[in-house]
Design an enzyme around this catalytic site. Structure first.
Site, mmCIF file in Angstrom:
data_model
loop_
_atom_site.group_PDB
_atom_site.id
_atom_site.type_symbol
_atom_site.label_atom_id
_atom_site.label_comp_id
_atom_site.label_asym_id
_atom_site.label_seq_id
_atom_site.Cartn_x
_atom_site.Cartn_y
_atom_site.Cartn_z
ATOM 1 N N SER A 113 25.264 -26.448 27.720
ATOM 2 C CA SER A 113 25.263 -27.835 27.478
ATOM 3 C C SER A 113 25.153 -28.784 28.720
ATOM 4 O O SER A 113 25.962 -28.311 29.732
ATOM 5 C CB SER A 113 26.452 -28.094 26.928
ATOM 6 N N GLU A 154 20.297 -46.339 32.762
ATOM 7 C CA GLU A 154 19.707 -46.890 31.695
ATOM 8 C C GLU A 154 20.114 -46.051 30.388
ATOM 9 O O GLU A 154 19.965 -46.630 29.374
ATOM 10 C CB GLU A 154 18.231 -46.661 31.592
ATOM 11 N N SER A 155 21.148 -44.995 30.672
ATOM 12 C CA SER A 155 21.756 -44.551 29.529
ATOM 13 C C SER A 155 21.932 -42.961 29.771
ATOM 14 O O SER A 155 22.673 -42.609 30.832
ATOM 15 C CB SER A 155 21.343 -44.635 28.183
ATOM 16 N N HIS A 194 21.881 -29.316 24.280
ATOM 17 C CA HIS A 194 22.724 -28.168 23.742
ATOM 18 C C HIS A 194 21.871 -27.280 23.346
ATOM 19 O O HIS A 194 20.924 -27.487 22.491
ATOM 20 C CB HIS A 194 23.628 -28.488 22.689
ATOM 21 N N CYS A 216 17.299 -47.508 27.732
ATOM 22 C CA CYS A 216 17.283 -49.068 27.477
ATOM 23 C C CYS A 216 16.311 -49.798 28.403
ATOM 24 O O CYS A 216 15.756 -49.165 29.363
ATOM 25 C CB CYS A 216 18.527 -49.905 27.774
#
Length: 146
Positions: free
Chosen positions: A86, A93-94, A99, A114
């Protein structure tokens, strides 16, 4: 739910004020639709190299860079022995997250970016890095205005 709508409305009015001044508005407008960014949900089936955190880190970094994003931090956890991974890359930008279930040759990823970033540019890098037999893809526009 009303709170979320009001929050989105506040972002819209703030964004309009910002365009005249100091800061850039990172919401995007495409095909007449204004939103915060694109979130891809990606399932890889029949995939390989899903138990190697170093390999996963390298593939996701390559994929994130391909979108045009800026990587701020990465963390990957290996559930050993012979377990899944994980992990997340935090982007300016995010984020990109993964996983894996190597025992099922399956990986669940999401890419949320974004601004001018294009998350679809990551897909070929994911295919090359994990060699999936099948890819399932869903798109969600986050922060839809209006």
């Amino acid at each position: 739910m009303d709170t979320l709508v009001r929050l989105g409305d506040a972002l819209t009015s703030d964004a309009q004020n910002i365009t005249h001044g100091e800061q850039k508005d990172y919401f995007v407008e495409r095909n007449g639709v204004r939103y915060a960014g694109t979130h891809l949900i990606i399932d890889l089936w029949g995939a390989t190299n899903l138990g190697d955190p170093g390999h996963i880190d390298a593939v996701l970094r390559e994929a994130a860079i391909a979108t045009g994003a800026t990587i701020l931090h990465g963390h990957f956890h290996h559930f050993s022995p012979n377990g899944g991974v994980s992990g997340v890359l935090v982007l300016a930008e995010s984020h990109v997250s993964i996983h894996t279930w190597p025992e099922r040759d399956y990986a669940a990823l999401d890419i949320f970016v974004c601004g001018d970033c294009d998350p679809y540019k990551a897909i070929e890098h994911l295919k090359r890095g994990f060699l999936p037999e099948r890819v399932q893809l869903a798109e969600h526009k986050r922060g839809l205005v209006g």
